[in-house]
Design a protein around this motif. Structure first.
Motif, short mmCIF file in Angstrom:
data_model
loop_
_atom_site.label_atom_id
_atom_site.label_comp_id
_atom_site.label_asym_id
_atom_site.label_seq_id
_atom_site.Cartn_x
_atom_site.Cartn_y
_atom_site.Cartn_z
N ASP A 180 0.85 -1.18 0.00
CA ASP A 180 0.00 0.00 0.00
C ASP A 180 0.89 1.23 0.00
OD1 ASP A 180 1.00 0.14 2.55
OD2 ASP A 180 -0.90 -0.24 3.56
N ARG A 181 0.29 2.38 0.05
CA ARG A 181 1.05 3.62 -0.06
C ARG A 181 2.03 3.79 1.09
NH1 ARG A 181 -1.58 9.73 -0.58
NH2 ARG A 181 0.43 10.85 -0.82
N SER A 182 1.60 3.47 2.32
CA SER A 182 2.46 3.67 3.48
C SER A 182 3.69 2.77 3.42
CB SER A 182 1.67 3.41 4.77
OG SER A 182 1.19 2.07 4.80
N GLY A 183 3.50 1.51 3.03
CA GLY A 183 4.63 0.59 2.93
C GLY A 183 5.60 1.00 1.84
N THR A 184 5.08 1.36 0.69
CA THR A 184 5.94 1.78 -0.43
C THR A 184 6.74 3.03 -0.07
OG1 THR A 184 4.33 0.87 -1.99
CG2 THR A 184 5.95 2.42 -2.86
N GLN A 185 6.09 4.00 0.55
CA GLN A 185 6.78 5.23 0.93
C GLN A 185 7.88 4.96 1.96
OE1 GLN A 185 3.55 7.75 2.25
NE2 GLN A 185 3.36 8.74 0.24
N LEU A 186 7.60 4.08 2.92
CA LEU A 186 8.59 3.82 3.95
C LEU A 186 9.80 3.08 3.39
CD1 LEU A 186 9.55 3.95 6.81
CD2 LEU A 186 8.08 2.02 7.39
N VAL A 187 9.58 2.11 2.50
CA VAL A 187 10.70 1.40 1.88
C VAL A 187 11.53 2.37 1.04
CG1 VAL A 187 11.31 -0.36 0.17
CG2 VAL A 187 9.58 -0.86 1.90
N ALA A 188 10.87 3.22 0.28
CA ALA A 188 11.58 4.20 -0.55
C ALA A 188 12.37 5.18 0.32
CB ALA A 188 10.60 4.95 -1.44
N TYR A 189 11.76 5.62 1.42
CA TYR A 189 12.43 6.56 2.30
C TYR A 189 13.64 5.92 2.97
CZ TYR A 189 13.18 9.88 6.11
OH TYR A 189 13.74 10.79 6.99
N GLY A 190 13.47 4.69 3.47
CA GLY A 190 14.59 4.00 4.12
C GLY A 190 15.74 3.78 3.14
N ALA A 191 15.43 3.36 1.92
CA ALA A 191 16.48 3.14 0.92
C ALA A 191 17.18 4.44 0.56
CB ALA A 191 15.87 2.50 -0.33
N THR A 192 16.43 5.54 0.51
CA THR A 192 17.02 6.84 0.18
C THR A 192 17.96 7.31 1.28
OG1 THR A 192 15.06 7.45 -1.11
CG2 THR A 192 16.51 9.24 -0.38
N VAL A 193 17.55 7.19 2.53
CA VAL A 193 18.39 7.61 3.65
C VAL A 193 19.64 6.73 3.71
CG1 VAL A 193 18.53 7.80 6.16
CG2 VAL A 193 16.47 8.55 4.97
N PHE A 194 19.48 5.43 3.53
CA PHE A 194 20.60 4.50 3.54
C PHE A 194 21.63 4.90 2.47
CE2 PHE A 194 22.64 0.62 1.97
CZ PHE A 194 23.15 0.08 3.14
N THR A 195 21.16 5.12 1.26
CA THR A 195 22.06 5.49 0.16
C THR A 195 22.71 6.84 0.41
OG1 THR A 195 20.65 4.25 -1.38
CG2 THR A 195 22.19 5.82 -2.34
N ALA A 196 21.95 7.78 0.93
CA ALA A 196 22.50 9.12 1.18
C ALA A 196 23.63 9.08 2.19
CB ALA A 196 21.38 10.05 1.66
N ILE A 197 23.49 8.26 3.23
CA ILE A 197 24.55 8.17 4.25
C ILE A 197 25.81 7.54 3.65
CG2 ILE A 197 25.20 7.06 6.41
CD1 ILE A 197 22.36 7.43 7.37
N LEU A 198 25.64 6.51 2.83
CA LEU A 198 26.80 5.89 2.19
C LEU A 198 27.52 6.89 1.28
CD1 LEU A 198 25.65 2.28 1.20
CD2 LEU A 198 26.79 3.05 3.26
#
Length: 421
Positions: free
Chosen positions: A346-364
């Motif tokens: 659903d929208r909440s799950g998709t947004q959270l996965v996208a947000y987590g992946a974005t933050v993870f990549t940004a820190i690297l």
């Protein structure tokens, strides 16, 4: 079939570098002393969730009996165990024996259930072997490491590995032995939580749609791929005595690393590049998350194992602070994705996965490209790193709480109808 193909491919890749692959390593433990007898018995425990209590006692007794016979044979042959554990072969024999029984003596749903139990047990063992093979491959294929960049960026967090390393050293041999036992038996702790989650499988004759083992295995599958992209060996090797002449200098944990001038550095061909992200932190976080719905003792144990694992990963110099926070974000993102697969995206799950992946990549990316500014301005980048991690955790807690306790739909009030006078 996909999993089998992956194992075969990894076996071929390992043989190409002159290393034993996961299939060969596991096959050897049918006879030779296993690397971890505790892990094999824990795997057998997972397999036994599909058995009745009578069958469990028979399986456990058989495993212990086989181990005693093998011990006796080694004693008679004067072949003491020099590497690994002197027990555990019996557990592996029982798991394989149950697979034979499922194929030859069971039919229909009972055969499928027992094979699922066997597969669950073997997945835990094979996952460990697969991880070991991945680590060897990283050391052979990634001659340059990024430790100087991560150590420089870690100044923004106060270089926690150096601080915790001094603290662990001050506890003496007792503290080191205690933390090492926690660190090395992480899979056994995971099995304890998984056994609680799977406690009703034998009665219900089916597995729950989501449990700890699924997250554990996905973390072990995806994590090493990032090791190949972002090779880091850890402070005790890059800045400590364990690195030998490959180390920048013998600084850990007594002197802080330099704040500027990071560059790629060559390293040996046998130390695993297994730091970014910290998978021990990821797995301990998984144990913590999945223990939240258990009884009080299990919740306390999950909290203890997370804290002790963090102390060990930092205190032994195996990881930097940035490895730790990326490990947490990595876990939360994977857990969200798996839960979304279970319940439907659903929208909440998709947004959270996208947000987590974005933050993870940004820190690297920041640790690699902005390490010197991060070290020069810790008052800015330190809080940003902590806030970014906290935001992912908060979003996960808020989203999953809504999934577990959805708000009831408002009751539609009937429309007032005019009455005849």
């Amino acid at each position: 079939m996909v999993g089998l193909g992956f194992l075969v491919a990894l076996e071929i890749a390992a043989r190409h570098y002159g290393l034993p692959g996961p299939i060969a390593s596991q096959a050897r433990e049918v006879i030779v002393a296993p690397a971890s007898g505790f892990l094999l018995y824990a795997s057998m425990g997972l397999m036994m969730v599909v058995l009745t209590w009578r069958q469990r006692f028979i399986a456990l007794g058989t495993a212990i009996g086989i181990d005693l016979v093998i011990l006796l044979v080694r004693w008679v042959a004067d072949a003491p165990v020099t590497h690994g554990h002197p027990f555990g072969n019996g557990a592996l024999w029982v798991i394989l024996g149950c697979a034979v029984i499922a194929v030859t003596r069971r039919t229909g749903k009972e055969r499928l259930l027992l094979l699922k139990g066997v597969g669950l047990g073997l997945l835990l063992v094979t996952g460990r072997k697969t991880g070991d093979t991945w680590l060897l491959i990283t050391s052979k294929t990634r001659p340059l490491v990024l430790d100087q960049y991560v150590a420089t960026a870690d100044h923004a967090l106060g270089n926690p590995s150096w601080l915790v390393g001094r603290l662990v050293r001050s506890t003496g041999s007792f503290g080191e032995v205690f933390l090492n036992s926690v660190y090395t038996q992480l899979a056994v702790a995971a099995v304890v939580v998984a056994l609680y989650q799977l406690r009703n499988v034998a009665d219900e004759r089916r597995f729950p749609s989501h449990h700890l083992v699924r997250t554990f295995l996905v973390i072990g599958l995806l994590g090493p791929a990032i090791y190949m992209i972002y090779p880091v060996v850890g402070p005790v090797f890059a800045y400590g005595a364990d690195g030998g002449h490959w180390a920048v200098a013998n600084l850990w944990p007594d002197a802080m690393p330099p704040r500027s001038g990071p560059q790629h550095m060559p390293f040996d061909d046998f130390t695993p590049r297994n730091c970014m992200p910290s998978l021990h932190t990821a797995w301990a976080t998984t144990i913590f998350i999945h223990s939240r719905k258990g009884p009080r003792f299990l919740r306390y144990a999950g909290t203890f194992w997370l804290i002790a694992t963090l102390a060990a990963t930092l205190g032994f110099g195996y990881h930097y602070g940035i490895d730790i926070i990326t490990g947490v974000i990595f876990t939360v993102t994977i857990e969200t994705a798996l839960r979304s697969l279970e319940r439907g995206w659903d929208r909440s799950g998709t947004q959270l996965v996208a947000y987590g992946a974005t933050v993870f990549t940004a820190i690297l990316v920041a640790a690699r490209c902005l390490s010197t500014p991060m070290a020069a301005h810790p008052w800015l980048f330190g809080p940003l790193l902590v806030l970014a991690t906290a935001s992912v955790i908060y979003a996960y807690v808020r989203t999953t709480r809504q999934w577990d306790h959805p708000e009831p739909a408002p009751v539609r009030q009937p429309e007032l109808q005019p009455e005849l006078v």
